[in-house]
Design a protein around this motif. Structure first.
Motif, short mmCIF file in Angstrom:
data_model
loop_
_atom_site.label_atom_id
_atom_site.label_comp_id
_atom_site.label_asym_id
_atom_site.label_seq_id
_atom_site.Cartn_x
_atom_site.Cartn_y
_atom_site.Cartn_z
N SER A 29 0.83 -1.21 0.00
CA SER A 29 0.00 0.00 0.00
C SER A 29 0.87 1.26 0.00
O SER A 29 0.62 2.19 -0.77
CB SER A 29 -0.92 -0.02 1.23
OG SER A 29 -1.88 -1.05 1.14
N HIS A 30 1.87 1.31 0.88
CA HIS A 30 2.77 2.46 0.90
C HIS A 30 3.40 2.69 -0.47
O HIS A 30 3.41 3.81 -1.01
CB HIS A 30 3.91 2.22 1.89
CG HIS A 30 3.56 2.43 3.33
ND1 HIS A 30 3.11 3.63 3.83
CD2 HIS A 30 3.62 1.58 4.39
CE1 HIS A 30 2.91 3.52 5.13
NE2 HIS A 30 3.20 2.29 5.50
N ARG A 31 3.93 1.63 -1.05
CA ARG A 31 4.67 1.75 -2.31
C ARG A 31 3.76 2.13 -3.47
O ARG A 31 4.17 2.87 -4.37
CB ARG A 31 5.43 0.45 -2.59
CG ARG A 31 6.63 0.25 -1.66
CD ARG A 31 7.08 -1.22 -1.61
NE ARG A 31 8.31 -1.40 -0.86
CZ ARG A 31 8.39 -1.46 0.47
NH1 ARG A 31 7.28 -1.32 1.19
NH2 ARG A 31 9.55 -1.65 1.06
N SER A 32 2.53 1.62 -3.48
CA SER A 32 1.62 1.96 -4.57
C SER A 32 1.29 3.45 -4.56
O SER A 32 1.19 4.10 -5.61
CB SER A 32 0.35 1.12 -4.49
OG SER A 32 -0.37 1.39 -3.30
N GLU A 52 -3.74 4.00 9.67
CA GLU A 52 -3.16 5.32 9.91
C GLU A 52 -1.80 5.49 9.24
O GLU A 52 -1.47 6.57 8.75
CB GLU A 52 -3.05 5.56 11.42
CG GLU A 52 -4.41 5.70 12.10
CD GLU A 52 -4.30 5.78 13.61
OE1 GLU A 52 -3.17 5.65 14.13
OE2 GLU A 52 -5.34 5.97 14.27
N ASP A 53 -0.97 4.43 9.23
CA ASP A 53 0.35 4.54 8.61
C ASP A 53 0.24 4.87 7.13
O ASP A 53 0.92 5.76 6.61
CB ASP A 53 1.13 3.24 8.78
CG ASP A 53 1.71 3.07 10.17
OD1 ASP A 53 1.37 3.89 11.06
OD2 ASP A 53 2.48 2.13 10.39
N GLY A 94 3.20 10.27 11.71
CA GLY A 94 2.60 9.50 12.80
C GLY A 94 3.55 8.47 13.34
O GLY A 94 4.64 8.78 13.82
N ASN A 95 3.15 7.19 13.24
CA ASN A 95 3.93 6.08 13.77
C ASN A 95 4.65 5.28 12.70
O ASN A 95 5.23 4.24 12.97
CB ASN A 95 2.98 5.15 14.56
CG ASN A 95 3.71 4.08 15.33
OD1 ASN A 95 3.54 2.89 15.05
ND2 ASN A 95 4.51 4.47 16.30
N SER A 96 4.63 5.79 11.45
CA SER A 96 5.04 4.97 10.32
C SER A 96 6.51 5.09 9.96
O SER A 96 6.94 6.03 9.28
CB SER A 96 4.19 5.32 9.09
OG SER A 96 4.58 4.50 8.00
N ILE A 421 -3.37 -0.35 17.11
CA ILE A 421 -3.73 -1.39 16.14
C ILE A 421 -4.28 -0.77 14.86
O ILE A 421 -4.13 -1.34 13.76
CB ILE A 421 -4.75 -2.37 16.76
CG1 ILE A 421 -4.08 -3.15 17.91
CG2 ILE A 421 -5.30 -3.33 15.72
CD1 ILE A 421 -5.04 -4.02 18.71
N GLU A 422 -4.87 0.41 14.97
CA GLU A 422 -5.44 1.06 13.79
C GLU A 422 -4.39 1.43 12.75
O GLU A 422 -4.72 1.68 11.60
CB GLU A 422 -6.21 2.32 14.20
CG GLU A 422 -7.46 2.03 15.03
CD GLU A 422 -8.47 1.20 14.26
OE1 GLU A 422 -8.79 1.56 13.10
OE2 GLU A 422 -8.95 0.19 14.81
#
Length: 446
Positions: A29-32, A52-53, A94-96, A421-422
């Motif tokens: 998902s990140h890379r797309s 969220e990430d 955020g947390n990513s 977890i979100e």
């Protein structure tokens, strides 16, 4: 005002049963989003993880010029055609950690300046292993101790490099390759241990020339710089890292049978299935096609006796995110399970090795912590004592792992805060409930 914590515990009054699908693969998902944002034309993404990430990545790419929208059935990304714009404000990730490290690679070869910020957990994570090779390509960085907040100024005239990864890290490899997109010449990365190869597969799909050579010393990836990237239609498979939680739940609750459909089966990500096989788990895999360049299939597990095993260090790069939930499985095996090669766990969202050891011990699981691993003495399938309140350290995988551990505990295992977890698994508790699990907001209330 900071939102209050959401304590969570799970319990199983009966065997788990059912067929579920998990959210889309986070790495893909990140890379797309990133590659769609720098490509020309429109990229359509179905199955995108809406955690969220990933949403932090979408917001960052929007600030740098891409037009990203969520439709009824898919996300669309209208790319900038290779030229990122300088963001007018800081990029809050955020947390990513994936967002931070991969975006540093993209920005490094563009003549723009951007500041990356994040939450307390992300700001504690080291970035030096990424800034070192990107600095060799011409980018400059300003930070305190190599951590976020961090300001990066991309190179006006980036230089290709040939780089050998000092540690097995798909994020570092990907950051260098992404910087190589806007760099003339060939960017070359050598890895001694094979790491997840989503970047290589997706770069080819968007039109980049990527050559991968296997040797007895690892793998060499060569990227031809300044390709023309064109928008693509991408289907994101289910995340095997997320699938691991209902899979292990199905293995440790007597009589259970659980199927997870549409899971990505990229061979650089399936170490968890091999590791569970070493423990004697009853795991069946049915490959049913592909999502673009990614193989996809269904995974079915049935509960049964687990036997302790030595988990080889070679599996670490293929399943580093799955070790917390593998430790949960080991807690119910018969005998001592030894896992080594886990130094990388100490620099994740938390020191996952230390936090898992602390939580397992609090739940009555005998163990011995090693410098780069752990030895866990399992219960042979019997319920563990449990009865602990677990500090998740704002780590989503720690929270889910201990929630699953509580399914076979004599006393409830309470995770202090389920909110993280979100970031990777929206709807985790609801999915577990669909399999017959009871979810409690604390140790007394439903």
């Amino acid at each position: 005002m900071t939102a209050p914590p959401k304590p969570l515990s799970l319990s199983a009054e009966r065997a788990l049963s059912g067929t579920v699908s998990v959210p889309g693969d986070k790495s893909i998902s990140h890379r797309s989003l990133m590659l769609g944002a720098v490509a020309s034309g429109r990229t359509t993404i179905t199955g995108l993880l809406e955690g969220e990430d990933v949403l932090a990545t979408a917001a960052a790419m929007t600030k740098m010029g891409a037009v990203i929208a969520r439709g009824d059935t898919a996300w669309t990304v209208d790319g900038v055609g290779g030229a990122l714009l300088e963001p007018e404000s800081a990029l809050d990730l955020g947390n990513s950690g994936t967002s931070a490290r991969l975006l540093m690679g993209l920005i490094a070869a563009h003549p723009i300046t951007a500041t990356l910020i994040g939450d307390d957990s992300l700001q504690a994570r080291p970035m030096g292993r990424v800034t070192a090779p990107l600095g060799d390509m011409g980018a400059t960085f300003a930070s305190r101790g190599g951590r976020l907040p961090l300001t990066i100024t991309g190179a006006a005239q980036p230089m290709p490099i040939e780089y050998t990864l000092p540690v097995a890290s798909a994020q570092v490899k990907s950051a260098v390759l992404l910087a190589g997109l806007n760099t003339p010449g060939d960017t070359i990365v050598h890895e001694g241990e094979v790491t997840r190869d989503h970047s290589e597969r997706m770069l080819r799909g968007f039109g980049a020339e990527v050559e991968v050579t296997e040797t007895d010393r690892g793998r060499t990836i060569r990227l031809r710089g300044q390709p023309h990237l064109s928008g693509q239609a991408i289907r994101v498979p289910g995340d095997i890292s997320s699938a691991a939680f209902p899979i292990v739940a199905g293995l440790i609750v007597a009589g259970s049978r659980v199927t997870v459909t549409g899971v990505g089966l990229n061979p650089t990500r399936t170490g968890i299935l091999e590791a569970l096989g070493l423990l004697g788990a009853n795991v069946g895999v049915s490959k049913d096609g592909a999502a673009g360049a990614e193989p996809v299939g269904d995974i079915t597990v049935e509960a049964g006796p687990l036997t302790a095993a030595d988990i080889p260090a070679r599996l670490a790069p293929l399943m580093i995110d799955e070790y917390p939930i593998l430790m949960v499985a080991a807690a119910f095996a018969d005998g001592d399970t030894e896992m080594r090669g886990l130094a990388e766990l100490r620099v994740k969202e938390s020191d996952r090795l230390a936090v898992m050891a602390e939580g397992l011990a609090a739940c009555g699981v005998p163990l011995r912590l090693l410098d780069d691993g752990i030895v866990i003495t399992g219960s042979g399938g019997r319920a563990i004592p449990g009865g602990a309140r677990i500090d998740s350290h704002l780590d989503h995988r720690i929270a889910m792992s201990f929630a699953v551990l509580g399914l076979n505990a004599a006393a409830p295992v309470l995770v202090d805060d389920a909110r993280p977890i979100e970031t990777s698994f929206p709807g985790f508790a609801a999915l577990m409930q669909s399999l017959g699990v009871s979810a409690h907001v604390d140790d007394q209330e439903r």
